[in-house]
Motif scaffolding. Structure first.
Motif, short mmCIF file in Angstrom:
data_model
loop_
_atom_site.label_atom_id
_atom_site.label_comp_id
_atom_site.label_asym_id
_atom_site.label_seq_id
_atom_site.Cartn_x
_atom_site.Cartn_y
_atom_site.Cartn_z
N LEU A 27 0.83 -1.20 0.00
CA LEU A 27 0.00 0.00 0.00
C LEU A 27 0.87 1.26 0.00
N CYS A 28 1.95 1.23 0.74
CA CYS A 28 2.85 2.40 0.75
C CYS A 28 3.50 2.60 -0.62
N LYS A 29 3.86 1.51 -1.28
CA LYS A 29 4.41 1.63 -2.63
C LYS A 29 3.35 2.15 -3.60
N MET A 30 2.10 1.72 -3.42
CA MET A 30 1.01 2.23 -4.26
C MET A 30 0.87 3.74 -4.09
N ALA A 31 1.04 4.22 -2.86
CA ALA A 31 0.97 5.66 -2.61
C ALA A 31 2.12 6.38 -3.30
N GLU A 32 3.32 5.78 -3.28
CA GLU A 32 4.47 6.38 -3.96
C GLU A 32 4.22 6.51 -5.46
N ARG A 33 3.46 5.56 -6.03
CA ARG A 33 3.22 5.55 -7.47
C ARG A 33 1.92 6.27 -7.86
N GLY A 34 1.28 6.94 -6.91
CA GLY A 34 0.10 7.74 -7.23
C GLY A 34 -1.20 6.96 -7.29
N GLN A 35 -1.19 5.71 -6.83
CA GLN A 35 -2.43 4.93 -6.80
C GLN A 35 -3.27 5.25 -5.57
N ILE A 36 -2.66 5.87 -4.59
CA ILE A 36 -3.34 6.44 -3.42
C ILE A 36 -2.81 7.86 -3.29
N THR A 37 -3.70 8.83 -3.13
CA THR A 37 -3.27 10.23 -3.18
C THR A 37 -3.81 11.02 -1.99
N GLY A 38 -3.17 12.15 -1.75
CA GLY A 38 -3.68 13.11 -0.77
C GLY A 38 -3.23 12.90 0.65
N ALA A 39 -2.23 12.04 0.86
CA ALA A 39 -1.80 11.74 2.23
C ALA A 39 -0.36 11.25 2.22
N VAL A 40 0.22 11.14 3.41
CA VAL A 40 1.52 10.51 3.61
C VAL A 40 1.26 9.16 4.27
N LEU A 41 1.72 8.08 3.64
CA LEU A 41 1.52 6.74 4.17
C LEU A 41 2.82 6.16 4.69
#
Length: 316
Positions: free
Chosen positions: A198-212
């Motif tokens: 999930l953290c890698k997904m956030a790095e790649r823009g698949q989860i946005t608007g937050a710091v994971l």
């Protein structure tokens, strides 16, 4: 011990706004009726009580509850009430839905129907909003009520839903802790692998608007001292706004511990639908129901549901 002002601040943001129309589905218990009464008297919403009219009227009379400004839509059963509530929300007759005294399974079943018209491209998920005396800040806990054992695709939606709610509640850039029992990736502990992905997904823009960040254990997610003791260096550790749990059991236990033992003021909301959905336990006291309505009202004021453009990718 800090003072609890979060919900008071939310109430202040609603001052002067007209009440929303709230569909209360099968309010056949004294707490559900008292909550509807309190919500109406506070000017937060105009409740539409959906259920057996004679039974609702008699229960209110027996309990000494007045229902000022509340309208009753007469339907005989809990399943009928759930279907009628979904129809009214779909057609815009009500802006939000609140579970009364029917079982969550029946309510969620009707909400989840594709033909009901309330589903979006997101998976629906539940977020507890918890303001506890011993907590460093208000905490959002997800998902402790809807998704039993979510896979990665569902967990991505769970995380994004909670981030979106955080934004609407005034948390500009939420810090999201993806929880496990430990803070190191362990192949024998699947929740740590999910957290890392999930953290890698956030790095790649698949989860946005937050710091994971994750995996993080609960102690080093909320306590800077615990993070220091364990040598956890992270932009989230000790500062988390959102706690993402591995499964429903963990989330449900954590949230109820915070409310029943930790004396947290609590609200519960379902995200990922076209309207705010208030999903409380049948055992929840009246204040939890009222505060949950307050969260839904703030969401409406922020454009959730009423303005399709504000739903972003939720409203496909």
């Amino acid at each position: 011990m800090r003072s609890l002002h979060f919900f008071d601040d939310l109430a202040w943001t609603l001052a002067g706004h007209p009440p929303m129309a709230l569909g209360v589905v099968y309010p056949c218990s004294a707490p559900a009726l008292q909550a509807a009464s309190d919500i109406a008297q506070a000017g937060m919403a105009t409740p539409v009580l959906i259920g057996p009219a004679a039974r609702i009227g008699q229960m209110a009379k027996d309990a000494g509850i007045t229902l000022p400004g509340c309208r009753i839509v007469d339907v005989p059963t809990d399943g009928d009430a759930a279907r009628e509530g979904v129809r009214m929300a779909r057609e815009g007759t009500v802006a939000a839905l609140m579970k009364g005294s029917l079982h969550s399974r029946i309510f969620l079943h009707e909400l989840g129907h594709h033909e009901g018209g309330l589903r979006t491209t997101r998976r629906m998920s539940h977020v507890y909003v918890l303001d506890a005396p011993q907590a460093p800040r208000v905490l959002l806990v997800t998902d402790g009520a809807v998704n039993i054992a979510p896979d990665l695709d569902v967990r991505r939606d769970i995380v994004q839903n909670s981030i979106d709610l955080g934004h609407m509640l005034g948390i500009g850039l939420p810090k999201v802790a993806v929880l496990s029992a430990v803070e190191m990736v362990n192949p024998d502990l699947p929740s740590t692998l999910d957290a890392a992905i999930l953290c890698k997904m956030a790095e790649r823009g698949q989860i946005t608007g937050a710091v994971l960040d994750g995996p993080l254990a609960l102690d080093n997610a909320v306590s800077p001292e615990a993070a220091r003791c364990k040598g956890v260096v992270s932009p989230v550790a000790g500062q988390a706004d959102i706690l993402v749990v591995p499964d429903l059991e963990a989330g449900n236990i954590l949230a109820k511990q915070m409310t029943f033992i930790g004396q947290a003021r609590a609200a519960g909301i379902v995200m990922g639908m076209r309207v705010p959905v208030i999903l409380t336990s049948r055992a929840d006291p009246v204040p939890v129901r009222v505060l949950s309505c307050m969260v839904a009202a703030v969401m409406i004021r922020q454009g959730y549901g009423g303005n399709p453009a504000a739903c972003m990718d939720q409203c496909g």
